[in-house]
Write a protein that holds these residues in place. Sequence first.
Motif, PDB file in Angstrom:
ATOM      1  N   LYS A  20      26.687 -39.402  -8.216  1.00 17.30           N
ATOM      2  CA  LYS A  20      25.756 -38.864  -7.504  1.00 17.30           C
ATOM      3  C   LYS A  20      25.576 -40.255  -8.817  1.00 17.30           C
ATOM      4  O   LYS A  20      24.490 -41.901  -8.108  1.00 17.30           O
ATOM      5  CB  LYS A  20      24.807 -38.659  -8.601  1.00 17.30           C
ATOM      6  N   ALA A  21      25.858 -40.800  -9.859  1.00 20.21           N
ATOM      7  CA  ALA A  21      25.545 -42.394  -9.927  1.00 20.21           C
ATOM      8  C   ALA A  21      26.857 -43.283  -9.335  1.00 20.21           C
ATOM      9  O   ALA A  21      26.227 -44.412  -9.616  1.00 20.21           O
ATOM     10  CB  ALA A  21      25.917 -42.339 -11.733  1.00 20.21           C
ATOM     11  N   TRP A  22      27.608 -43.627  -8.930  1.00 22.26           N
ATOM     12  CA  TRP A  22      28.241 -44.135  -7.996  1.00 22.26           C
ATOM     13  C   TRP A  22      27.972 -43.754  -6.607  1.00 22.26           C
ATOM     14  O   TRP A  22      28.263 -44.962  -5.649  1.00 22.26           O
ATOM     15  CB  TRP A  22      29.649 -43.703  -8.151  1.00 22.26           C
ATOM     16  N   THR A  23      26.736 -43.092  -6.424  1.00 24.25           N
ATOM     17  CA  THR A  23      26.881 -43.156  -4.521  1.00 24.25           C
ATOM     18  C   THR A  23      25.245 -42.631  -4.058  1.00 24.25           C
ATOM     19  O   THR A  23      25.128 -42.291  -3.018  1.00 24.25           O
ATOM     20  CB  THR A  23      27.097 -41.677  -3.710  1.00 24.25           C
ATOM     21  N   GLN A  26      19.629 -44.607  -7.399  1.00 24.88           N
ATOM     22  CA  GLN A  26      19.056 -44.829  -8.472  1.00 24.88           C
ATOM     23  C   GLN A  26      19.916 -44.673  -9.320  1.00 24.88           C
ATOM     24  O   GLN A  26      19.733 -45.284 -10.749  1.00 24.88           O
ATOM     25  CB  GLN A  26      18.118 -43.333  -7.865  1.00 24.88           C
ATOM     26  N   GLY A  27      21.312 -44.118  -9.511  1.00 29.49           N
ATOM     27  CA  GLY A  27      22.557 -44.178  -9.598  1.00 29.49           C
ATOM     28  C   GLY A  27      22.803 -44.831 -10.414  1.00 29.49           C
ATOM     29  O   GLY A  27      23.807 -45.342 -11.334  1.00 29.49           O
ATOM     30  N   ALA A  28      23.660 -45.653  -9.273  1.00 32.07           N
ATOM     31  CA  ALA A  28      23.739 -47.176  -8.901  1.00 32.07           C
ATOM     32  C   ALA A  28      22.912 -48.172 -10.064  1.00 32.07           C
ATOM     33  O   ALA A  28      23.589 -48.482 -10.868  1.00 32.07           O
ATOM     34  CB  ALA A  28      23.904 -48.035  -7.668  1.00 32.07           C
ATOM     35  N   LYS A  29      22.413 -48.386  -9.561  1.00 29.30           N
ATOM     36  CA  LYS A  29      20.820 -49.497 -10.528  1.00 29.30           C
ATOM     37  C   LYS A  29      21.016 -48.953 -12.161  1.00 29.30           C
ATOM     38  O   LYS A  29      20.668 -49.304 -12.878  1.00 29.30           O
ATOM     39  CB  LYS A  29      19.615 -48.628 -10.195  1.00 29.30           C
ATOM     40  N   SER A  30      21.533 -47.222 -12.745  1.00 29.28           N
ATOM     41  CA  SER A  30      21.879 -47.117 -14.105  1.00 29.28           C
ATOM     42  C   SER A  30      22.773 -47.115 -15.227  1.00 29.28           C
ATOM     43  O   SER A  30      22.532 -47.508 -15.948  1.00 29.28           O
ATOM     44  CB  SER A  30      21.577 -45.602 -14.350  1.00 29.28           C
ATOM     45  N   PHE A  31      23.617 -48.204 -13.951  1.00 30.19           N
ATOM     46  CA  PHE A  31      24.647 -48.356 -14.658  1.00 30.19           C
ATOM     47  C   PHE A  31      25.384 -50.188 -14.162  1.00 30.19           C
ATOM     48  O   PHE A  31      25.757 -50.857 -14.656  1.00 30.19           O
ATOM     49  CB  PHE A  31      25.776 -47.666 -15.085  1.00 30.19           C
ATOM     50  N   PHE A  32      25.448 -50.169 -12.688  1.00 18.97           N
ATOM     51  CA  PHE A  32      26.686 -50.779 -11.605  1.00 18.97           C
ATOM     52  C   PHE A  32      25.693 -52.145 -11.967  1.00 18.97           C
ATOM     53  O   PHE A  32      25.878 -53.245 -11.862  1.00 18.97           O
ATOM     54  CB  PHE A  32      27.296 -50.389 -10.400  1.00 18.97           C
ATOM     55  N   ALA A  33      24.506 -52.275 -10.937  1.00 20.26           N
ATOM     56  CA  ALA A  33      23.201 -53.412 -11.170  1.00 20.26           C
ATOM     57  C   ALA A  33      21.953 -53.328 -10.773  1.00 20.26           C
ATOM     58  O   ALA A  33      21.989 -52.415 -10.364  1.00 20.26           O
ATOM     59  CB  ALA A  33      23.998 -54.374  -9.865  1.00 20.26           C
ATOM     60  N   PRO A  34      21.783 -53.856 -10.904  1.00 22.40           N
ATOM     61  CA  PRO A  34      20.050 -53.981 -11.366  1.00 22.40           C
ATOM     62  C   PRO A  34      19.617 -53.652  -9.817  1.00 22.40           C
ATOM     63  O   PRO A  34      18.013 -52.960  -9.234  1.00 22.40           O
ATOM     64  CB  PRO A  34      19.356 -55.571 -11.635  1.00 22.40           C
ATOM     65  N   GLU A  35      20.079 -54.136  -8.594  1.00 22.92           N
ATOM     66  CA  GLU A  35      19.562 -53.471  -7.235  1.00 22.92           C
ATOM     67  C   GLU A  35      20.551 -53.570  -6.538  1.00 22.92           C
ATOM     68  O   GLU A  35      21.748 -53.950  -6.475  1.00 22.92           O
ATOM     69  CB  GLU A  35      18.407 -54.976  -6.666  1.00 22.92           C
ATOM     70  N   CYS A  36      20.640 -52.395  -5.437  1.00 25.22           N
ATOM     71  CA  CYS A  36      21.955 -52.308  -4.534  1.00 25.22           C
ATOM     72  C   CYS A  36      21.459 -51.790  -3.452  1.00 25.22           C
ATOM     73  O   CYS A  36      20.038 -51.770  -3.198  1.00 25.22           O
ATOM     74  CB  CYS A  36      22.775 -51.062  -5.051  1.00 25.22           C
ATOM     75  N   GLN A  37      22.466 -51.588  -2.292  1.00 24.00           N
ATOM     76  CA  GLN A  37      21.712 -50.711  -0.420  1.00 24.00           C
ATOM     77  C   GLN A  37      22.996 -49.960  -1.032  1.00 24.00           C
ATOM     78  O   GLN A  37      24.308 -50.623  -0.841  1.00 24.00           O
ATOM     79  CB  GLN A  37      22.046 -51.899  -0.548  1.00 24.00           C
ATOM     80  N   ILE A  38      23.040 -48.469  -0.513  1.00 27.79           N
ATOM     81  CA  ILE A  38      23.613 -47.487  -0.335  1.00 27.79           C
ATOM     82  C   ILE A  38      23.241 -46.965   0.330  1.00 27.79           C
ATOM     83  O   ILE A  38      22.494 -46.165   0.690  1.00 27.79           O
ATOM     84  CB  ILE A  38      24.023 -46.319  -1.370  1.00 27.79           C
ATOM     85  N   GLU A  39      24.250 -47.064   1.644  1.00 18.70           N
ATOM     86  CA  GLU A  39      24.027 -45.842   2.388  1.00 18.70           C
ATOM     87  C   GLU A  39      25.641 -44.670   2.560  1.00 18.70           C
ATOM     88  O   GLU A  39      26.085 -44.966   3.036  1.00 18.70           O
ATOM     89  CB  GLU A  39      23.854 -46.656   4.378  1.00 18.70           C
ATOM     90  N   LEU A  40      25.247 -44.019   2.599  1.00 21.16           N
ATOM     91  CA  LEU A  40      26.591 -42.697   2.018  1.00 21.16           C
ATOM     92  C   LEU A  40      26.879 -42.212   3.025  1.00 21.16           C
ATOM     93  O   LEU A  40      26.530 -41.117   3.480  1.00 21.16           O
ATOM     94  CB  LEU A  40      26.103 -41.779   1.083  1.00 21.16           C
ATOM     95  N   HIS A  41      27.125 -43.042   4.385  1.00 21.64           N
ATOM     96  CA  HIS A  41      28.324 -42.455   5.685  1.00 21.64           C
ATOM     97  C   HIS A  41      29.245 -43.260   5.806  1.00 21.64           C
ATOM     98  O   HIS A  41      29.309 -44.712   5.066  1.00 21.64           O
ATOM     99  CB  HIS A  41      27.254 -42.609   6.467  1.00 21.64           C
ATOM    100  N   VAL A  42      30.001 -43.129   6.171  1.00 18.89           N
ATOM    101  CA  VAL A  42      31.596 -44.321   7.090  1.00 18.89           C
ATOM    102  C   VAL A  42      30.828 -45.011   7.277  1.00 18.89           C
ATOM    103  O   VAL A  42      30.241 -45.247   8.317  1.00 18.89           O
ATOM    104  CB  VAL A  42      32.560 -43.151   7.277  1.00 18.89           C
ATOM    105  N   GLY A  43      30.598 -46.692   6.737  1.00 15.31           N
ATOM    106  CA  GLY A  43      30.368 -47.705   7.871  1.00 15.31           C
ATOM    107  C   GLY A  43      29.210 -48.214   6.964  1.00 15.31           C
ATOM    108  O   GLY A  43      28.458 -49.075   7.411  1.00 15.31           O
TER     109      GLY A  43
END
Length: 162
Positions: A20-23, A26-43
């Motif tokens: 969940k931290a990578w995908t 909310q997870g990515a903002k907890s360690f990777f970057a202060p803001e992000c956009q993740i659409e969890l599907h190929v493409g």
Amino acid sequence: MSREISYEVQISAPLSEVWKAWTTEQGAKSFFAPECQIELHVGGAYEMYFDPEASRGERGGEGLTILAIQEERMLSFTWNAPPTLPAIRGQLTHITLRFQELEEGRTALSLVHDGWGDGGEWDQAFDYFTRAWGEVVLPRLEYRFEHGPIDWKNLPALGKAS
């Protein structure tokens, strides 16, 4: 001969939580970057905004997409060079993350970053990301599970990934 950046770490957290931290955003903002956009599907988008206030194209990992997903086992996405390396920024490399559950409450994570050219800005980007993954991103992931989410206004001092 091709080259790659490769790291393996053990995280003190269950596989589902590391996934969940990578995908998730909310997870990515907890360690990777202060803001992000993740659409969890190929493409789908996999963008990390390290400088969210910067103008489009200068925020960080922009225009990147998910290449492959195997639920709680593997995630692969494109990656680009920092804006400070404009000659190669538009040429995408690849990240593959592999997740493995260890004893209860621990997860092995491997990160492989490949697709590198040679010389000039390619060498600069390779050196940059060798440090970024091993001395910033993965240590922040470890920190996130040991101490809580990263406070982006008060970054912790961290060492190399264990």
